[in-house]
Design a protein around this motif. Sequence first.
Motif, PDB file in Angstrom:
ATOM      1  N   GLN A   1      -5.683   7.302   4.394  1.00 15.21           N
ATOM      2  CA  GLN A   1      -5.851   8.037   5.643  1.00 15.21           C
ATOM      3  C   GLN A   1      -6.977   9.062   5.575  1.00 15.21           C
ATOM      4  OE1 GLN A   1      -5.034   7.659   8.527  1.00 15.21           O
ATOM      5  NE2 GLN A   1      -4.692   9.541   9.598  1.00 15.21           N
ATOM      6  N   GLY A   2      -7.050   9.857   4.520  1.00 14.98           N
ATOM      7  CA  GLY A   2      -8.028  10.929   4.472  1.00 14.98           C
ATOM      8  C   GLY A   2      -9.339  10.538   3.837  1.00 14.98           C
ATOM      9  N   SER A   3      -9.496   9.307   3.452  1.00 17.27           N
ATOM     10  CA  SER A   3     -10.714   8.910   2.741  1.00 17.27           C
ATOM     11  C   SER A   3     -11.743   8.332   3.702  1.00 17.27           C
ATOM     12  CB  SER A   3     -10.362   7.899   1.646  1.00 17.27           C
ATOM     13  OG  SER A   3      -9.917   6.707   2.257  1.00 17.27           O
ATOM     14  N   TRP A   4     -12.818   7.838   3.130  1.00 18.61           N
ATOM     15  CA  TRP A   4     -13.919   7.300   3.922  1.00 18.61           C
ATOM     16  C   TRP A   4     -13.645   5.844   4.272  1.00 18.61           C
ATOM     17  CZ3 TRP A   4     -17.962  10.064   5.858  1.00 18.61           C
ATOM     18  CH2 TRP A   4     -18.023  11.393   5.442  1.00 18.61           C
ATOM     19  N   SER A   5     -12.837   5.628   5.299  1.00 19.19           N
ATOM     20  CA  SER A   5     -12.541   4.285   5.774  1.00 19.19           C
ATOM     21  C   SER A   5     -13.776   3.718   6.476  1.00 19.19           C
ATOM     22  CB  SER A   5     -11.371   4.317   6.747  1.00 19.19           C
ATOM     23  OG  SER A   5     -11.751   5.013   7.926  1.00 19.19           O
ATOM     24  N   THR A   6     -13.731   2.429   6.738  1.00 18.98           N
ATOM     25  CA  THR A   6     -14.832   1.785   7.455  1.00 18.98           C
ATOM     26  C   THR A   6     -15.040   2.451   8.811  1.00 18.98           C
ATOM     27  OG1 THR A   6     -14.290  -0.276   6.341  1.00 18.98           O
ATOM     28  CG2 THR A   6     -15.692  -0.434   8.295  1.00 18.98           C
ATOM     29  N   LYS A   7     -13.944   2.734   9.490  1.00 19.34           N
ATOM     30  CA  LYS A   7     -14.051   3.393  10.798  1.00 19.34           C
ATOM     31  C   LYS A   7     -14.678   4.773  10.670  1.00 19.34           C
ATOM     32  CE  LYS A   7     -11.742   5.302  14.702  1.00 19.34           C
ATOM     33  NZ  LYS A   7     -10.594   5.895  15.256  1.00 19.34           N
ATOM     34  N   ARG A   8     -14.242   5.518   9.667  1.00 17.59           N
ATOM     35  CA  ARG A   8     -14.776   6.870   9.485  1.00 17.59           C
ATOM     36  C   ARG A   8     -16.266   6.824   9.187  1.00 17.59           C
ATOM     37  NH1 ARG A   8     -12.702  11.412   5.151  1.00 17.59           N
ATOM     38  NH2 ARG A   8     -14.181  13.011   5.748  1.00 17.59           N
TER      39      ARG A   8
ATOM     40  N   THR B   1       0.854  -1.185   0.000  1.00 19.83           N
ATOM     41  CA  THR B   1       0.000   0.000   0.000  1.00 19.83           C
ATOM     42  C   THR B   1       0.887   1.230   0.000  1.00 19.83           C
ATOM     43  OG1 THR B   1      -1.655  -1.194   1.250  1.00 19.83           O
ATOM     44  CG2 THR B   1      -1.844   1.181   1.225  1.00 19.83           C
ATOM     45  N   SER B   2       0.760   2.043  -1.010  1.00 19.53           N
ATOM     46  CA  SER B   2       1.543   3.277  -1.063  1.00 19.53           C
ATOM     47  C   SER B   2       0.705   4.421  -0.518  1.00 19.53           C
ATOM     48  CB  SER B   2       1.955   3.579  -2.502  1.00 19.53           C
ATOM     49  OG  SER B   2       0.852   4.030  -3.240  1.00 19.53           O
ATOM     50  N   HIS B   3       1.358   5.531  -0.347  1.00 19.13           N
ATOM     51  CA  HIS B   3       0.621   6.699   0.141  1.00 19.13           C
ATOM     52  C   HIS B   3      -0.332   7.238  -0.915  1.00 19.13           C
ATOM     53  CE1 HIS B   3       4.039   8.538  -1.934  1.00 19.13           C
ATOM     54  NE2 HIS B   3       3.302   9.638  -2.028  1.00 19.13           N
ATOM     55  N   HIS B   4      -0.268   6.697  -2.138  1.00 21.14           N
ATOM     56  CA  HIS B   4      -1.176   7.138  -3.200  1.00 21.14           C
ATOM     57  C   HIS B   4      -2.410   6.249  -3.304  1.00 21.14           C
ATOM     58  CE1 HIS B   4       1.686  10.083  -4.537  1.00 21.14           C
ATOM     59  NE2 HIS B   4       2.621   9.160  -4.659  1.00 21.14           N
ATOM     60  N   ASP B   5      -2.477   5.196  -2.495  1.00 17.76           N
ATOM     61  CA  ASP B   5      -3.613   4.294  -2.521  1.00 17.76           C
ATOM     62  C   ASP B   5      -4.848   5.038  -2.032  1.00 17.76           C
ATOM     63  OD1 ASP B   5      -4.255   1.028  -0.988  1.00 17.76           O
ATOM     64  OD2 ASP B   5      -5.379   2.196  -2.454  1.00 17.76           O
ATOM     65  N   THR B   6      -5.909   5.012  -2.807  1.00 18.37           N
ATOM     66  CA  THR B   6      -7.103   5.772  -2.431  1.00 18.37           C
ATOM     67  C   THR B   6      -8.280   4.871  -2.114  1.00 18.37           C
ATOM     68  OG1 THR B   6      -7.734   5.985  -4.748  1.00 18.37           O
ATOM     69  CG2 THR B   6      -6.449   7.803  -3.778  1.00 18.37           C
TER      70      THR B   6
ATOM     71  N   GLY C   1     -12.999  16.570   9.160  1.00 19.63           N
ATOM     72  CA  GLY C   1     -12.968  17.446   8.003  1.00 19.63           C
ATOM     73  C   GLY C   1     -14.326  17.928   7.553  1.00 19.63           C
ATOM     74  N   PRO C   2     -14.325  18.888   6.624  1.00 19.05           N
ATOM     75  CA  PRO C   2     -15.560  19.528   6.171  1.00 19.05           C
ATOM     76  C   PRO C   2     -16.572  18.559   5.560  1.00 19.05           C
ATOM     77  CG  PRO C   2     -13.636  20.702   5.343  1.00 19.05           C
ATOM     78  CD  PRO C   2     -13.135  19.475   6.002  1.00 19.05           C
ATOM     79  N   ALA C   3     -16.105  17.548   4.818  1.00 22.17           N
ATOM     80  CA  ALA C   3     -17.049  16.616   4.190  1.00 22.17           C
ATOM     81  C   ALA C   3     -17.856  15.873   5.244  1.00 22.17           C
ATOM     82  CB  ALA C   3     -16.302  15.630   3.290  1.00 22.17           C
ATOM     83  N   THR C   4     -17.184  15.396   6.294  1.00 23.59           N
ATOM     84  CA  THR C   4     -17.895  14.704   7.365  1.00 23.59           C
ATOM     85  C   THR C   4     -18.832  15.669   8.091  1.00 23.59           C
ATOM     86  OG1 THR C   4     -16.072  13.154   7.647  1.00 23.59           O
ATOM     87  CG2 THR C   4     -17.625  13.333   9.470  1.00 23.59           C
TER      88      THR C   4
ATOM     89  N   ALA D   1     -18.348   4.491  10.176  1.00 22.37           N
ATOM     90  CA  ALA D   1     -19.023   4.114  11.424  1.00 22.37           C
ATOM     91  C   ALA D   1     -19.096   5.283  12.402  1.00 22.37           C
ATOM     92  CB  ALA D   1     -18.299   2.932  12.066  1.00 22.37           C
ATOM     93  N   VAL D   2     -17.987   6.018  12.535  1.00 22.29           N
ATOM     94  CA  VAL D   2     -17.980   7.162  13.454  1.00 22.29           C
ATOM     95  C   VAL D   2     -18.902   8.263  12.936  1.00 22.29           C
ATOM     96  CG1 VAL D   2     -16.540   8.970  14.470  1.00 22.29           C
ATOM     97  CG2 VAL D   2     -15.713   6.624  14.402  1.00 22.29           C
ATOM     98  N   THR D   3     -18.933   8.467  11.620  1.00 22.44           N
ATOM     99  CA  THR D   3     -19.845   9.456  11.041  1.00 22.44           C
ATOM    100  C   THR D   3     -21.290   9.080  11.328  1.00 22.44           C
ATOM    101  OG1 THR D   3     -18.255  10.017   9.308  1.00 22.44           O
ATOM    102  CG2 THR D   3     -20.552  10.609   8.897  1.00 22.44           C
ATOM    103  N   ALA D   4     -21.600   7.792  11.208  1.00 21.84           N
ATOM    104  CA  ALA D   4     -22.953   7.327  11.528  1.00 21.84           C
ATOM    105  C   ALA D   4     -23.295   7.591  12.989  1.00 21.84           C
ATOM    106  CB  ALA D   4     -23.089   5.838  11.203  1.00 21.84           C
ATOM    107  N   LEU D   5     -22.323   7.388  13.874  1.00 18.97           N
ATOM    108  CA  LEU D   5     -22.559   7.680  15.293  1.00 18.97           C
ATOM    109  C   LEU D   5     -22.769   9.178  15.523  1.00 18.97           C
ATOM    110  CD1 LEU D   5     -20.003   5.260  16.995  1.00 18.97           C
ATOM    111  CD2 LEU D   5     -22.496   5.093  16.993  1.00 18.97           C
ATOM    112  N   PHE D   6     -21.962  10.014  14.858  1.00 18.12           N
ATOM    113  CA  PHE D   6     -22.173  11.462  14.950  1.00 18.12           C
ATOM    114  C   PHE D   6     -23.571  11.835  14.453  1.00 18.12           C
ATOM    115  CE2 PHE D   6     -17.419  12.292  14.915  1.00 18.12           C
ATOM    116  CZ  PHE D   6     -17.383  13.017  16.100  1.00 18.12           C
ATOM    117  N   CYS D   7     -23.992  11.247  13.329  1.00 18.98           N
ATOM    118  CA  CYS D   7     -25.326  11.521  12.779  1.00 18.98           C
ATOM    119  C   CYS D   7     -26.421  11.128  13.769  1.00 18.98           C
ATOM    120  CB  CYS D   7     -25.544  10.774  11.458  1.00 18.98           C
ATOM    121  SG  CYS D   7     -24.592  11.415  10.074  1.00 18.98           S
TER     122      CYS D   7
END
Length: 193
Positions: free
Chosen positions: A16-23, A5-10, A69-72, A25-31
Motif C-alpha cells: 500500500q505505501g510503496s511505489w506501486s505502478t499506479k503511484r 500477500t501479507s501486510h508485510h509484502d513490500t 507522502g513526502p517522498a512523492t 504513473a500518478v507521480t509522473a503526471l504530477f511531475c
Amino acid sequence: MATTTSHHDTHATTAQGSWSTKRIAVTALFCALAAVCTLFIEIPLLPAVPWLMYDPSGIVCLVAGFAFGPATGAVVSIISYLPHIATASGFWGMLMAIIATISLVLPASLIYQHDTTMKGAILGMVAGAVVSVVCCILANLVMTPIYAGMSMADVAALIVPALLPFNVLKVLINCVVTGFIYKPVSKALADNE
C-alpha cells in the motif's frame, strides 16, 4: 502451492505505501503538470520587481506530497524543475526553484503524514511556509551573487522590499489554493484505485 500477500509484502506493485505502478504513473503526471506550470505560467506578483515570477507548480508539488507522502512530494519538487536547466534561468534558476519548493513541500507533507486532518494540513503548510521563506532568502543571499553579478550587500538590500514579500505571497498562494483542493484531489485519486 498458493502464495498469499501479507501486510508485510513490500513488492512495489502490491504494498500500500510503496511505489506501486499506479503511484509511479500518478507521480509522473504530477511531475508533468508541475513542469508545464513552471515552464509556461509566469505571473509577476510585485510590479516593483517584475523579474520575480510566480508559477503555480508549488501547488501541484504540495498536493502530490499530501496525497502520496513526502517522498512523492520531493520527487515531484525535483523532477518538475529539471527542464529549467535548458531555459534562460539555467542551472541556478533550477536550483533556486527546487530549494523553494522542496523546503515548503517536505515539512508540510511530513507533518500532514502524521496528522491527516485539516489541522495537520494547516500546521504543515504554516511550518513549510516558514521554512520555505527562510530557505529562499538564504539561497538568494548565497546564490544570487554567484550568477547575477550582484554583491551580497546588494541582495541583502532587496530582502525587505522585494524578496521577503514575494516569497511570503508565493507560499501564501500555494498554501491557500492547496488547502482548498488537496482533499478533493486526494479523494479522487483514492476512488480510482
